[in-house]
Design an enzyme around this catalytic site. Structure first.
Site, PDB file in Angstrom:
ATOM      1  N   GLY A  28      76.186  64.277 -15.941  1.00 43.45           N
ATOM      2  CA  GLY A  28      75.664  65.344 -16.785  1.00 43.45           C
ATOM      3  C   GLY A  28      74.234  65.146 -17.235  1.00 43.45           C
ATOM      4  N   ASP A  30      71.840  63.747 -15.851  1.00 43.21           N
ATOM      5  CA  ASP A  30      70.873  63.890 -14.757  1.00 43.21           C
ATOM      6  C   ASP A  30      70.713  65.329 -14.281  1.00 43.21           C
ATOM      7  OD1 ASP A  30      70.495  61.164 -14.759  1.00 43.21           O
ATOM      8  OD2 ASP A  30      71.539  60.812 -12.865  1.00 43.21           O
ATOM      9  N   THR A  31      71.824  66.069 -14.194  1.00 45.21           N
ATOM     10  CA  THR A  31      71.751  67.362 -13.484  1.00 45.21           C
ATOM     11  C   THR A  31      72.392  68.543 -14.200  1.00 45.21           C
ATOM     12  OG1 THR A  31      73.818  67.069 -12.262  1.00 45.21           O
ATOM     13  CG2 THR A  31      71.831  66.117 -11.277  1.00 45.21           C
ATOM     14  N   ARG A  32      73.067  68.326 -15.334  1.00 46.03           N
ATOM     15  CA  ARG A  32      73.836  69.400 -15.971  1.00 46.03           C
ATOM     16  C   ARG A  32      72.994  70.650 -16.262  1.00 46.03           C
ATOM     17  NH1 ARG A  32      78.591  69.202 -18.305  1.00 46.03           N
ATOM     18  NH2 ARG A  32      78.457  66.968 -18.742  1.00 46.03           N
ATOM     19  N   GLY A  60      89.650  68.332 -28.568  1.00 45.03           N
ATOM     20  CA  GLY A  60      91.010  67.987 -28.938  1.00 45.03           C
ATOM     21  C   GLY A  60      91.937  67.759 -27.756  1.00 45.03           C
ATOM     22  N   GLU A  94      86.258  59.359 -10.891  1.00 42.08           N
ATOM     23  CA  GLU A  94      86.617  60.652 -10.294  1.00 42.08           C
ATOM     24  C   GLU A  94      86.439  60.601  -8.784  1.00 42.08           C
ATOM     25  OE1 GLU A  94      84.148  63.632 -12.106  1.00 42.08           O
ATOM     26  OE2 GLU A  94      85.040  63.331 -14.092  1.00 42.08           O
TER      27      GLU A  94
END
Length: 168
Positions: A28, A30-32, A60, A94
């Site tokens: 995130g 770097d590129t979000r 939550g 992931e």
């Protein structure tokens, strides 16, 4: 979810057992707010059901369980390898899950790598960029790092796209 009006694209995801057509795997910081955001919007505009963490994970909720569900119920995985990607245990965790699922999917699922302002040799662990990050992870996650290295090696076998940060 991300796009309820997916039409025939959404039907294709359901037919192949996928809740999402695409799972975006990226760092995130770097590129979000740049490349990934543009890619996400273009995919949504094209009617593709996309999982992007900030849109699908809610306060939550358990992050790990929801990510695992999304990965298991996606058809295509787009991994955006960037400068700090390997420093994130979530990103490479992931990736390891995705490569495992793809290898067991009998051709039903695929990974599409994008090398964003990094070189494939960085991901191959041929330079210090990703190698050093894995050495740092090895201190806390010695067992997992072996799987993460294998995942990076598997992705190396796939032809990806090279994108430079300031490319026009």
């Amino acid at each position: 979810m991300a796009n309820s009006g997916a039409g025939s694209h959404g039907d294709a995801a359901q037919e192949t057992g996928g809740e999402y057509q695409v799972f975006l795997n990226f760092r995130g910081s770097d590129t979000r707010h740049g490349f990934t955001d543009f890619l996400y919007r273009d995919l949504i505009y094209a009617g593709v059901r996309v999982f992007r963490d900030e849109d699908e994970l809610h306060e939550g909720e358990g992050i790990g369980d929801n990510l695992l569900h999304a990965i298991n119920h996606s058809i295509l995985y787009i991994s955006i390898f960037s400068h700090n990607y390997a420093s994130s245990k979530w990103c490479i965790h992931e990736l390891a899950l995705m490569t495992d699922i793809v290898s067991k999917s009998q051709g039903q699922k695929s990974i599409y790598p994008i090398f964003f302002d990094v070189e494939p040799k960085d991901v191959k662990l041929k330079t210090p960029l990703y190698s050093d990050a894995l050495l740092e992870h090895e201190k806390k996650f010695p067992v997992e790092v072996n799987d993460w290295r294998k995942a990076l090696e598997k992705v190396d076998e796939i032809k990806g796209w090279n994108v430079k940060k300031d490319q026009r």
